[in-house]
Design a protein around this motif. Structure first.
Motif, PDB file in Angstrom:
ATOM      1  N   PRO A  24      32.327  -4.863 -27.249  1.00 52.05           N
ATOM      2  CA  PRO A  24      31.738  -3.943 -28.209  1.00 52.05           C
ATOM      3  C   PRO A  24      30.460  -3.288 -27.686  1.00 52.05           C
ATOM      4  O   PRO A  24      29.894  -3.727 -26.689  1.00 52.05           O
ATOM      5  CB  PRO A  24      31.417  -4.865 -29.394  1.00 52.05           C
ATOM      6  N   GLU A  25      30.036  -2.217 -28.382  1.00 52.97           N
ATOM      7  CA  GLU A  25      28.764  -1.595 -28.044  1.00 52.97           C
ATOM      8  C   GLU A  25      27.607  -2.521 -28.399  1.00 52.97           C
ATOM      9  O   GLU A  25      27.700  -3.339 -29.320  1.00 52.97           O
ATOM     10  CB  GLU A  25      28.584  -0.288 -28.815  1.00 52.97           C
ATOM     11  N   VAL A  26      26.518  -2.355 -27.661  1.00 56.41           N
ATOM     12  CA  VAL A  26      25.270  -3.061 -27.963  1.00 56.41           C
ATOM     13  C   VAL A  26      24.179  -2.006 -28.099  1.00 56.41           C
ATOM     14  O   VAL A  26      23.939  -1.229 -27.176  1.00 56.41           O
ATOM     15  CB  VAL A  26      24.891  -4.056 -26.845  1.00 56.41           C
ATOM     16  N   ALA A  27      23.546  -1.955 -29.251  1.00 51.94           N
ATOM     17  CA  ALA A  27      22.466  -1.003 -29.487  1.00 51.94           C
ATOM     18  C   ALA A  27      21.228  -1.777 -29.910  1.00 51.94           C
ATOM     19  O   ALA A  27      21.294  -2.637 -30.797  1.00 51.94           O
ATOM     20  CB  ALA A  27      22.860   0.002 -30.569  1.00 51.94           C
ATOM     21  N   SER A  28      20.106  -1.473 -29.284  1.00 49.08           N
ATOM     22  CA  SER A  28      18.895  -2.235 -29.585  1.00 49.08           C
ATOM     23  C   SER A  28      17.672  -1.340 -29.475  1.00 49.08           C
ATOM     24  O   SER A  28      17.699  -0.292 -28.826  1.00 49.08           O
ATOM     25  CB  SER A  28      18.757  -3.427 -28.633  1.00 49.08           C
ATOM     26  N   GLY A  60      31.270  -7.610 -35.682  1.00 49.93           N
ATOM     27  CA  GLY A  60      29.969  -7.237 -35.145  1.00 49.93           C
ATOM     28  C   GLY A  60      28.876  -8.105 -35.732  1.00 49.93           C
ATOM     29  O   GLY A  60      29.113  -8.941 -36.614  1.00 49.93           O
ATOM     30  N   ARG A  61      27.695  -7.911 -35.231  1.00 48.43           N
ATOM     31  CA  ARG A  61      26.554  -8.694 -35.688  1.00 48.43           C
ATOM     32  C   ARG A  61      25.298  -7.829 -35.594  1.00 48.43           C
ATOM     33  O   ARG A  61      25.182  -6.954 -34.725  1.00 48.43           O
ATOM     34  CB  ARG A  61      26.389  -9.968 -34.868  1.00 48.43           C
ATOM     35  N   ALA A  62      24.380  -8.085 -36.515  1.00 44.99           N
ATOM     36  CA  ALA A  62      23.129  -7.332 -36.551  1.00 44.99           C
ATOM     37  C   ALA A  62      21.965  -8.279 -36.755  1.00 44.99           C
ATOM     38  O   ALA A  62      22.095  -9.309 -37.424  1.00 44.99           O
ATOM     39  CB  ALA A  62      23.165  -6.304 -37.687  1.00 44.99           C
ATOM     40  N   SER A  63      20.831  -7.928 -36.168  1.00 46.03           N
ATOM     41  CA  SER A  63      19.636  -8.750 -36.365  1.00 46.03           C
ATOM     42  C   SER A  63      18.391  -7.884 -36.416  1.00 46.03           C
ATOM     43  O   SER A  63      18.331  -6.822 -35.779  1.00 46.03           O
ATOM     44  CB  SER A  63      19.487  -9.798 -35.254  1.00 46.03           C
ATOM     45  N   LEU A  64      17.425  -8.321 -37.186  1.00 45.80           N
ATOM     46  CA  LEU A  64      16.118  -7.691 -37.244  1.00 45.80           C
ATOM     47  C   LEU A  64      15.066  -8.720 -36.869  1.00 45.80           C
ATOM     48  O   LEU A  64      15.139  -9.880 -37.293  1.00 45.80           O
ATOM     49  CB  LEU A  64      15.812  -7.174 -38.653  1.00 45.80           C
ATOM     50  N   LEU A 101      23.814   3.554 -35.384  1.00 47.36           N
ATOM     51  CA  LEU A 101      22.831   2.880 -36.235  1.00 47.36           C
ATOM     52  C   LEU A 101      21.440   2.845 -35.625  1.00 47.36           C
ATOM     53  O   LEU A 101      20.454   2.619 -36.336  1.00 47.36           O
ATOM     54  CB  LEU A 101      23.281   1.442 -36.512  1.00 47.36           C
ATOM     55  N   ILE A 102      21.347   3.057 -34.325  1.00 45.77           N
ATOM     56  CA  ILE A 102      20.108   2.671 -33.656  1.00 45.77           C
ATOM     57  C   ILE A 102      18.957   3.643 -33.904  1.00 45.77           C
ATOM     58  O   ILE A 102      17.787   3.254 -33.875  1.00 45.77           O
ATOM     59  CB  ILE A 102      20.335   2.462 -32.137  1.00 45.77           C
ATOM     60  N   HIS A 103      19.247   4.912 -34.185  1.00 41.06           N
ATOM     61  CA  HIS A 103      18.113   5.819 -34.376  1.00 41.06           C
ATOM     62  C   HIS A 103      17.364   5.503 -35.663  1.00 41.06           C
ATOM     63  O   HIS A 103      16.131   5.609 -35.713  1.00 41.06           O
ATOM     64  CB  HIS A 103      18.550   7.279 -34.359  1.00 41.06           C
ATOM     65  N   ALA A 104      18.094   5.102 -36.710  1.00 40.18           N
ATOM     66  CA  ALA A 104      17.404   4.691 -37.936  1.00 40.18           C
ATOM     67  C   ALA A 104      16.486   3.514 -37.664  1.00 40.18           C
ATOM     68  O   ALA A 104      15.342   3.460 -38.157  1.00 40.18           O
ATOM     69  CB  ALA A 104      18.429   4.323 -39.009  1.00 40.18           C
ATOM     70  N   VAL A 159      29.289   2.058 -41.935  1.00 39.10           N
ATOM     71  CA  VAL A 159      28.789   0.838 -41.289  1.00 39.10           C
ATOM     72  C   VAL A 159      27.291   0.682 -41.536  1.00 39.10           C
ATOM     73  O   VAL A 159      26.765  -0.428 -41.526  1.00 39.10           O
ATOM     74  CB  VAL A 159      29.106   0.859 -39.781  1.00 39.10           C
ATOM     75  N   SER A 160      26.597   1.794 -41.823  1.00 37.55           N
ATOM     76  CA  SER A 160      25.150   1.717 -42.043  1.00 37.55           C
ATOM     77  C   SER A 160      24.788   0.900 -43.279  1.00 37.55           C
ATOM     78  O   SER A 160      23.625   0.530 -43.462  1.00 37.55           O
ATOM     79  CB  SER A 160      24.556   3.117 -42.167  1.00 37.55           C
ATOM     80  N   GLU A 161      25.778   0.548 -44.096  1.00 40.98           N
ATOM     81  CA  GLU A 161      25.505  -0.328 -45.233  1.00 40.98           C
ATOM     82  C   GLU A 161      24.996  -1.693 -44.784  1.00 40.98           C
ATOM     83  O   GLU A 161      24.424  -2.450 -45.581  1.00 40.98           O
ATOM     84  CB  GLU A 161      26.762  -0.494 -46.088  1.00 40.98           C
ATOM     85  N   VAL A 162      25.172  -1.997 -43.503  1.00 46.03           N
ATOM     86  CA  VAL A 162      24.651  -3.261 -42.986  1.00 46.03           C
ATOM     87  C   VAL A 162      23.141  -3.351 -43.184  1.00 46.03           C
ATOM     88  O   VAL A 162      22.576  -4.447 -43.303  1.00 46.03           O
ATOM     89  CB  VAL A 162      25.022  -3.442 -41.499  1.00 46.03           C
ATOM     90  N   TRP A 163      22.444  -2.194 -43.249  1.00 47.71           N
ATOM     91  CA  TRP A 163      21.004  -2.206 -43.509  1.00 47.71           C
ATOM     92  C   TRP A 163      20.699  -2.864 -44.857  1.00 47.71           C
ATOM     93  O   TRP A 163      19.768  -3.665 -44.966  1.00 47.71           O
ATOM     94  CB  TRP A 163      20.448  -0.772 -43.489  1.00 47.71           C
ATOM     95  N   LEU A 164      21.502  -2.541 -45.870  1.00 47.16           N
ATOM     96  CA  LEU A 164      21.305  -3.162 -47.170  1.00 47.16           C
ATOM     97  C   LEU A 164      21.553  -4.657 -47.107  1.00 47.16           C
ATOM     98  O   LEU A 164      20.798  -5.459 -47.671  1.00 47.16           O
ATOM     99  CB  LEU A 164      22.239  -2.514 -48.200  1.00 47.16           C
ATOM    100  N   ARG A 165      22.591  -5.057 -46.395  1.00 47.00           N
ATOM    101  CA  ARG A 165      22.917  -6.484 -46.288  1.00 47.00           C
ATOM    102  C   ARG A 165      21.816  -7.249 -45.543  1.00 47.00           C
ATOM    103  O   ARG A 165      21.507  -8.392 -45.880  1.00 47.00           O
ATOM    104  CB  ARG A 165      24.261  -6.664 -45.582  1.00 47.00           C
ATOM    105  N   LEU A 166      21.209  -6.630 -44.543  1.00 49.36           N
ATOM    106  CA  LEU A 166      20.099  -7.265 -43.833  1.00 49.36           C
ATOM    107  C   LEU A 166      18.903  -7.470 -44.769  1.00 49.36           C
ATOM    108  O   LEU A 166      18.276  -8.535 -44.769  1.00 49.36           O
ATOM    109  CB  LEU A 166      19.693  -6.416 -42.632  1.00 49.36           C
ATOM    110  N   LEU A 167      18.585  -6.441 -45.541  1.00 45.58           N
ATOM    111  CA  LEU A 167      17.459  -6.567 -46.471  1.00 45.58           C
ATOM    112  C   LEU A 167      17.742  -7.614 -47.551  1.00 45.58           C
ATOM    113  O   LEU A 167      16.851  -8.370 -47.955  1.00 45.58           O
ATOM    114  CB  LEU A 167      17.161  -5.215 -47.099  1.00 45.58           C
TER     115      LEU A 167
END
Length: 483
Positions: free
Chosen positions: A376-380, A416-420, A442-445, A469-477
């Motif tokens: 998968p892609e990796v964006a950081s 996929g997986r996301a972290s802050l 997602l990475i520019h946001a 997929v940007s709904e992941v931001w809500l799930r992170l918060l």
């Protein structure tokens, strides 16, 4: 010949050099010379970003199609049309013809000078028998070159480097890749799909993509192995031997089979392949540049301040932008630095103060975005957890799987997986990592949040669109709020 005088002389015609020259003379009657010994447009246009992404995009599209009911039945029996993929790649590189880049330079008033440049004095550059003098500034934008370790027999075997991989003409059936970073992982991705049946990555460390969060490398490793590639950690080359070595040209197999003596793991110590790709880091392209005439060492990265002025040189006339200064080896960061540098040169030439953020390169201090176009892609962007703690920050990490409606709709096998990484003192994000299909979107946001130091309470009101997929931001918060 008489000395030729310009306001600005830029050594290196890649994207960073082009931007520095253009910004330094924009809206003025100042003159600029761009000196390039290869192709105007540089590594990115012809041997790195553009051809590599042109090769990776078809792999990504095919992967999505293979996991989309109603489409997968039509494509599963077929792979990529290799020649069509290579032809599209050649279209993006203009078949290694830089005439359009030269036309652009002419259109904005930049003189292109062909040849190898050398500093020969203060604000003085010699190119062949031409002596160029700069009224205001000399900018070094020479980038980096691929490093080839000093392993017995390796250089004699004429191994591939990143230039061969991106300009591939003949796909080796058996391939060994030395390295576990971005170039190694991306090249493994496209070369395997183009027909390299046996791909082995020889990695010195214990994981892939060592500068990212550990889970990112682990997820990429899992996919590489799932596609049949062999990843060997804790290894190094002891020796290399090759029969019938031949300089067949860039992107072609350079002779007979290659035998590698591998040490450090429990795998076969003797590995035989058709080609070896060395993806073991980069070396600054400063040797032979005449830096000693500016009172600097004759090789190595050029240390700069936040105005991109080279440190240790009197008079504020020598600058360095892009990979050559070692701050962030990414095209978009080099172009960013070049814009700042060009504005600084223009202001100094006009006697204006360097007030305001536009004259300070700050984004390459812990705010650097990057996308690795693997599967998968990796964006950081920003700092990892370990980097944050090393910098003395008190941080907490929120990490979740990307499991939202938009992801499920995009493809059936989405994972996929996301972290802050959150600075407790300011309640702002200092780092973010996303792994999964299409996470580059997602990475520019995240970059805006990091650079803007947006408080998490404010991010509650940045409502993600549904179903994306940007709904992941809500799930992170939400995950952070539940703690």
């Amino acid at each position: 010949m008489a000395d030729e005088e310009f306001d600005v002389i830029v050594i290196g015609g890649g994207p960073a050099g082009e931007n520095a020259a253009a910004y330094a003379i924009a809206g003025s009657d100042r003159t600029a010379a761009l000196v390039e010994h290869e192709l105007v447009g540089g590594e990115c246009s012809f041997w790195a970003c553009m051809p590599s992404k042109a090769l990776l995009r078809p792999v990504e599209v095919l992967g999505t199609a293979r996991h989309m009911p109603g489409v997968e039945e039509k494509v599963n029996a077929y792979g990529l049309d290799v020649q069509a993929v290579l032809a599209r790649r050649d279209g993006f590189t203009n078949n290694l013809d830089d005439s359009s880049q030269v036309l652009w330079a002419d259109s904005v008033g930049i003189d292109v000078i062909r040849g190898s440049a050398k500093l020969t004095g203060v604000r003085e550059v010699t190119v062949g028998d031409r002596v160029l003098r700069a009224r205001h500034a000399v900018v070094v934008a020479t980038g980096t070159t691929a490093s080839v370790p000093d392993v017995p027999g390796l250089r004699d075997a004429l191994p591939w480097t990143s230039r061969d991989a991106t300009n591939v003409r003949e796909v080796p059936k058996r391939l060994a890749i030395v390295g576990g970073g971005v170039v190694a992982c991306e090249a493994a991705t496209w070369l395997h799909e183009l027909g390299a049946d046996e791909v082995t990555l020889l990695v010195r460390g214990s994981g892939l993509l060592g500068r990212t969060e550990p889970f990112a490398g682990e997820m990429v490793e899992e996919k590489l192995r799932k596609h049949g590639m062999n990843v060997r950690f804790g290894t190094s080359l002891a020796a290399v031997a090759r029969s019938d070595v031949s300089d067949t040209g860039i992107g072609r197999v350079h002779g007979g089979p290659v035998t590698l003596t591998v040490r450090g793991d429990d795998g076969d110590p003797a590995l035989t392949v058709d080609e070896i790709l060395v993806a073991a880091g980069r070396t600054p392209a400063t040797a032979g540049l005449g830096l000693e005439h500016a009172g600097l060492p004759d090789h190595g990265y050029l240390s700069v301040d936040d105005h991109l002025t080279v440190q240790g040189v009197d008079g504020d006339w020598l600058y360095a932008v892009g990979d050559v200064n070692g701050r962030a080896l990414l095209t978009h960061m080099g172009k960013y630095q070049a814009r700042v540098c060009g504005d600084v040169i223009a202001a100094r030439a006009e006697g204006r103060p360097l007030d305001g953020p536009r004259f300070v390169a700050s984004a390459d201090h812990g705010q650097v975005p990057q996308v690795v176009f693997t599967t998968p892609e990796v964006a950081s962007v920003g700092r990892t957890e370990s980097q944050s703690r090393a910098d003395g920050l008190d941080v907490e990490v929120v990490a979740i799987d990307i499991d939202v409606a938009g992801a499920a709709l995009s493809r059936d096998d989405y994972s996929g997986r996301a972290s802050l990484v959150i600075d407790r003192a300011t309640d702002t994000i200092v780092g973010a990592t996303f792994v999964g299909p299409d996470v580059s979107d997602l990475i520019h946001a995240a970059t805006v949040a990091v650079v803007g130091r947006v408080p998490l309470d404010t991010l509650w009101h940045a409502v993600p669109s549904y179903p994306t997929v940007s709904e992941v931001w809500l799930r992170l918060l939400e995950a952070r709020r539940a703690r």
